[in-house]
Motif scaffolding. Structure first.
Motif, PDB file in Angstrom:
ATOM      1  N   TYR A   1      -8.233  43.237  41.180  1.00 28.33           N
ATOM      2  CA  TYR A   1      -9.701  43.342  41.228  1.00 28.33           C
ATOM      3  C   TYR A   1     -10.142  44.808  41.197  1.00 28.33           C
ATOM      4  N   LEU A   2      -9.410  45.664  41.937  1.00 28.36           N
ATOM      5  CA  LEU A   2      -9.775  47.077  41.996  1.00 28.36           C
ATOM      6  C   LEU A   2      -9.760  47.708  40.610  1.00 28.36           C
ATOM      7  N   SER A   3      -8.690  47.434  39.843  1.00 26.73           N
ATOM      8  CA  SER A   3      -8.622  48.044  38.520  1.00 26.73           C
ATOM      9  C   SER A   3      -9.525  47.315  37.536  1.00 26.73           C
ATOM     10  N   PHE A   4      -9.460  45.995  37.530  1.00 30.61           N
ATOM     11  CA  PHE A   4     -10.151  45.219  36.496  1.00 30.61           C
ATOM     12  C   PHE A   4     -11.663  45.190  36.707  1.00 30.61           C
ATOM     13  N   LYS A   5     -12.087  44.968  37.941  1.00 37.25           N
ATOM     14  CA  LYS A   5     -13.518  44.803  38.194  1.00 37.25           C
ATOM     15  C   LYS A   5     -14.190  46.106  38.607  1.00 37.25           C
ATOM     16  N   ILE A   6     -13.542  46.869  39.492  1.00 39.63           N
ATOM     17  CA  ILE A   6     -14.225  48.061  40.004  1.00 39.63           C
ATOM     18  C   ILE A   6     -14.060  49.251  39.060  1.00 39.63           C
ATOM     19  N   LEU A   7     -12.832  49.502  38.585  1.00 38.19           N
ATOM     20  CA  LEU A   7     -12.634  50.629  37.668  1.00 38.19           C
ATOM     21  C   LEU A   7     -12.915  50.244  36.218  1.00 38.19           C
ATOM     22  N   ASP A   8     -13.025  48.953  35.945  1.00 40.36           N
ATOM     23  CA  ASP A   8     -13.252  48.468  34.587  1.00 40.36           C
ATOM     24  C   ASP A   8     -12.093  48.848  33.654  1.00 40.36           C
ATOM     25  N   ILE A   9     -10.860  48.728  34.176  1.00 44.34           N
ATOM     26  CA  ILE A   9      -9.666  49.013  33.380  1.00 44.34           C
ATOM     27  C   ILE A   9      -8.738  47.799  33.475  1.00 44.34           C
ATOM     28  N   ALA A  10      -8.306  47.259  32.322  1.00 38.09           N
ATOM     29  CA  ALA A  10      -7.324  46.176  32.362  1.00 38.09           C
ATOM     30  C   ALA A  10      -5.947  46.825  32.485  1.00 38.09           C
ATOM     31  N   ASP A  11      -5.430  46.880  33.705  1.00 34.40           N
ATOM     32  CA  ASP A  11      -4.236  47.667  33.992  1.00 34.40           C
ATOM     33  C   ASP A  11      -2.987  46.790  33.963  1.00 34.40           C
ATOM     34  N   MET A  12      -2.204  46.934  32.881  1.00 36.82           N
ATOM     35  CA  MET A  12      -1.002  46.116  32.703  1.00 36.82           C
ATOM     36  C   MET A  12       0.159  46.594  33.567  1.00 36.82           C
ATOM     37  N   THR A  13      -0.011  47.741  34.223  1.00 38.17           N
ATOM     38  CA  THR A  13       1.054  48.274  35.076  1.00 38.17           C
ATOM     39  C   THR A  13       1.504  47.260  36.118  1.00 38.17           C
ATOM     40  N   VAL A  14       0.567  46.421  36.570  1.00 42.11           N
ATOM     41  CA  VAL A  14       0.852  45.544  37.700  1.00 42.11           C
ATOM     42  C   VAL A  14       2.052  44.609  37.465  1.00 42.11           C
ATOM     43  N   ASP A  15       2.276  44.219  36.213  1.00 44.02           N
ATOM     44  CA  ASP A  15       3.449  43.377  35.924  1.00 44.02           C
ATOM     45  C   ASP A  15       4.737  44.075  36.343  1.00 44.02           C
ATOM     46  N   GLY A  16       4.726  45.413  36.262  1.00 42.19           N
ATOM     47  CA  GLY A  16       5.895  46.168  36.692  1.00 42.19           C
ATOM     48  C   GLY A  16       5.846  46.524  38.161  1.00 42.19           C
ATOM     49  N   SER A  17       4.663  46.914  38.639  1.00 40.40           N
ATOM     50  CA  SER A  17       4.616  47.443  40.006  1.00 40.40           C
ATOM     51  C   SER A  17       4.819  46.348  41.050  1.00 40.40           C
ATOM     52  N   ILE A  18       4.482  45.113  40.720  1.00 42.15           N
ATOM     53  CA  ILE A  18       4.731  44.036  41.691  1.00 42.15           C
ATOM     54  C   ILE A  18       6.244  43.875  41.887  1.00 42.15           C
ATOM     55  N   VAL A  19       7.017  44.025  40.795  1.00 39.26           N
ATOM     56  CA  VAL A  19       8.473  43.926  40.896  1.00 39.26           C
ATOM     57  C   VAL A  19       9.039  45.148  41.616  1.00 39.26           C
ATOM     58  N   THR A  20       8.449  46.327  41.337  1.00 39.83           N
ATOM     59  CA  THR A  20       8.890  47.530  42.037  1.00 39.83           C
ATOM     60  C   THR A  20       8.779  47.331  43.541  1.00 39.83           C
ATOM     61  N   GLY A  21       7.625  46.778  43.974  1.00 40.27           N
ATOM     62  CA  GLY A  21       7.443  46.511  45.400  1.00 40.27           C
ATOM     63  C   GLY A  21       8.512  45.568  45.919  1.00 40.27           C
ATOM     64  N   ALA A  22       8.783  44.514  45.158  1.00 37.89           N
ATOM     65  CA  ALA A  22       9.791  43.530  45.576  1.00 37.89           C
ATOM     66  C   ALA A  22      11.178  44.173  45.659  1.00 37.89           C
ATOM     67  N   CYS A  23      11.526  44.964  44.637  1.00 35.41           N
ATOM     68  CA  CYS A  23      12.854  45.583  44.585  1.00 35.41           C
ATOM     69  C   CYS A  23      13.062  46.561  45.733  1.00 35.41           C
ATOM     70  N   ILE A  24      12.072  47.441  45.933  1.00 38.18           N
ATOM     71  CA  ILE A  24      12.183  48.442  47.000  1.00 38.18           C
ATOM     72  C   ILE A  24      12.404  47.739  48.338  1.00 38.18           C
ATOM     73  N   CYS A  25      11.575  46.733  48.582  1.00 37.58           N
ATOM     74  CA  CYS A  25      11.652  46.020  49.849  1.00 37.58           C
ATOM     75  C   CYS A  25      13.034  45.377  50.015  1.00 37.58           C
ATOM     76  N   ALA A  26      13.491  44.660  48.980  1.00 39.38           N
ATOM     77  CA  ALA A  26      14.767  43.946  49.082  1.00 39.38           C
ATOM     78  C   ALA A  26      15.932  44.904  49.272  1.00 39.38           C
ATOM     79  N   VAL A  27      15.949  45.996  48.501  1.00 39.47           N
ATOM     80  CA  VAL A  27      17.082  46.925  48.570  1.00 39.47           C
ATOM     81  C   VAL A  27      17.098  47.670  49.900  1.00 39.47           C
ATOM     82  N   LEU A  28      15.922  48.078  50.374  1.00 40.26           N
ATOM     83  CA  LEU A  28      15.880  48.776  51.653  1.00 40.26           C
ATOM     84  C   LEU A  28      16.344  47.853  52.778  1.00 40.26           C
ATOM     85  N   LEU A  29      15.908  46.584  52.720  1.00 42.92           N
ATOM     86  CA  LEU A  29      16.335  45.627  53.738  1.00 42.92           C
ATOM     87  C   LEU A  29      17.849  45.420  53.673  1.00 42.92           C
ATOM     88  N   ALA A  30      18.351  45.294  52.455  1.00 47.78           N
ATOM     89  CA  ALA A  30      19.785  45.070  52.287  1.00 47.78           C
ATOM     90  C   ALA A  30      20.597  46.241  52.840  1.00 47.78           C
TER      91      ALA A  30
END
Lengths: 309, 263
Positions: A25-54
């Motif tokens: 919503y922040l990028s698409f509605k407030i900044l008016d930018i269709a930000d495709m980065t999120v497809d990658g950054s959601i996985v980055t968040g998942a990976c960082i979390c999983a690896v740090l926990l491991a």
């Protein structure tokens, strides 16, 4: 009855994707930018979390690190767009592709890293849906309140105006480029945070988890706003709507699976939902104007006829 | 206050669409000058204003505002010297934001934005008083979205935003051209009021010769990317439309613009 049993899980996962929807919503509605980065950054968040926990790091550190990593990804996308003049949609696609390599290397070249829910004290996990729902509820509420307060500050107001009218913003001395970078960083930070929660919930981080994530985020936004804008068009109600949209999306998702839809068609379903929500306002407008023209033509003809008679 | 020296700008250089919009422009405005700018389409009026505002950088030449060379300064940074109102009423305000929020953003032009409350209570009281002076009934709509206002109301709010933080130079780019005659007259009246009250140095582009004569203490006519007529004081006060047309015909070899004659 199986639908009722699936409900708590759908709500928990819906809340996670609702949090992701807030980021979009922040990028698409407030900044008016269709930000495709999120497809990658959601996985980055998942990976960082999983690896740090491991590797034995505490859960809070893993979650905060995921947020920071996502913010960095947003920063890169913003920089590509503002400093190097790459169209925002392409800047997002490029960053997303970069992140694929980054994510793979975080996972150590594997496509999946599992998180053991027994040895780690996870915040959310699918084995405990009531707890997951409460924790996600707190996360989502805290995020909404912080963003709500943020958008009332001097900096927050200029980020809103940057998306609303960049022309006016520049004329009022607002550094539009800086704000776009800042906004994308916050947006992707929140998305990565949702990714970290998703990895915990599912008990694994998968390199392919982010495919079409932006579409799910947009679906949550459209479903949510279609209701919340009718109630009250303000920020908090919209945010609650977006989160609600995420939940509705996952309930529908679980429902169609139970109805027997093959899982390979789920992405198709997400895309169609978003396409419909984008198409309906357009078709409504087109249809409405056409009909009105038609009617006014008819009236003219009728009036002319009576006069002549 | 404003000193432009030998300013030149060519758009699309090296292509068939090459157009030299500013051709060695020189202009010097004294503190408190209210200059109206006229000229045909493509004379370089808006290009000059955009150059001053920093929308793009000139090919060569310099722009100084109050002794500061701003030629290389980005648009958002030189905004602290300027107040701007555009021809398109949609351009000057953020439609999805409240009137008070728009004003608050403008009030902080040129200051560093911080992590503090964006619209303070005492500000709202001040804005309410200022909006009341416009006599457009906006004082009770502080929390209303700007997008719901009419074109004239939006231009009036933009004017207020442009002058809230006293600008060294006010740039008005045909700011009444998109409005109906009655509203245009009202916005012009407000403009005169604000300019005189704050003794602002002002550049106002207009397509209307009558307006150009009636307002301000100086009249500038542009043609082919430079200034061809520059009158001020009594000479300007006593100008008639006929004289102005003659001046223009001489200066532009007869290329009189229809829009100017008709208005």
């Amino acid at each position: 009855m199986p639908f009722i049993y699936a409900l708590p899980g759908a709500v928990a996962e819906g809340l996670i994707w609702g949090l992701m929807g807030i980021g979009v919503y922040l990028s698409f509605k407030i900044l008016d930018i269709a930000d495709m980065t999120v497809d990658g950054s959601i996985v980055t968040g998942a990976c960082i979390c999983a690896v740090l926990l491991a590797n034995g790091f505490p859960i809070w550190l893993s979650v905060v690190a995921a947020f920071i990593a996502g913010a960095c990804a947003g920063f890169v996308a913003g920089l590509l767009h503002t400093a190097f003049g790459i169209p925002s949609i392409l800047a997002g696609i490029l960053t997303q592709l970069m992140l694929y390599s980054v994510n793979l290397s975080i996972l150590g070249g594997k496509s999946l890293v599992a998180i053991n829910p027994r040895t780690n004290n996870l915040l959310v996990h699918m084995s405990n849906n009531p707890r997951s729902i409460i924790v996600m509820g707190i996360f989502v509420a805290a995020t909404i309140i912080m963003l709500w307060l943020f958008f009332y500050t001097e900096i927050g107001l200029t980020i809103k105006s940057t998306g609303d009218n960049p022309h006016m913003s520049r004329a009022q001395g607002v550094n539009v480029k800086l704000n776009q970078v800042l906004g994308l960083a916050i947006s992707n930070g929140i998305v990565a945070l949702a990714g970290a929660m998703l990895a915990q919930y599912k008990g694994s981080a998968n390199i392919n988890d982010g495919r079409g994530a932006i579409v799910i985020g947009l679906a949550a936004i459209f479903i949510g706003l279609s209701v919340s804008l009718r109630i009250k068009p303000n920020f908090v109600v919209s945010m609650i709507g977006v989160v609600g949209g995420g939940i509705v999306y996952y309930i529908v998702y679980n429902f169609v699976i139970l109805l027997g839809l093959k899982t390979e068609f789920l992405k198709m379903l997400s895309a169609i939902i978003v396409a419909v929500f984008l198409a309906v306002p357009y078709l409504k407008k087109e249809h409405f104007t056409k009909q009105r023209n038609l009617r006014s033509n008819k009236t003219k003809i009728r009036i002319g006829g009576e006069k002549n008679a | 206050m404003l000193k432009i020296t030998n300013l030149q700008k060519t758009f699309n250089p090296g292509t068939v669409n090459e157009k030299t919009a500013l051709y060695g422009l020189d202009l010097h405005l004294k503190d408190g000058d209210f200059a109206t700018v006229i000229g045909g389409n493509g004379a370089g009026k808006s290009t000059m204003l955009n150059a001053i505002a920093g929308v793009w950088k000139p090919d060569f030449g310099t722009i100084e505002i109050d002794g500061v060379d701003v030629t290389q300064m980005p648009e958002y940074r030189r905004a602290k010297f300027l107040g701007r109102v555009f021809q398109d009423p949609m351009q000057g305000t953020a439609p999805d934001m409240e009137i008070a929020e728009n004003l608050a953003i403008a009030a902080r032009r040129g200051t560093k934005r911080r992590f503090v409350w964006g619209v303070r209570k005492e500000e709202r009281i001040r804005y309410r008083e200022l909006l009341a002076t416009l006599e457009l009934g906006l004082e009770d709509r502080l929390s209303g979205k700007v997008g719901l206002l009419s074109g004239g109301q939006r231009q009036a709010v933009t004017l207020l935003m442009a002058t809230l933080h006293r600008p060294k130079l006010l740039l008005l780019d045909e700011h009444t051209a998109a409005l109906d005659p009655k509203t245009a007259a009202k916005v012009l009246e407000i403009t005169d009021q604000i300019v005189h009250k704050n003794k602002l140095t002002t550049l106002m582009i207009t397509h209307n010769m009558k307006e150009a004569i009636a307002h301000g203490n100086r009249l500038i006519m542009m043609h082919g990317g430079r200034i061809v007529v520059d009158v001020s004081g009594d000479e300007k006060k006593n100008l008639t439309i006929e004289q102005l047309l003659n001046l223009f015909t001489q200066a532009s070899d007869g290329a009189v613009d229809d829009r100017m004659v008709l208005s």
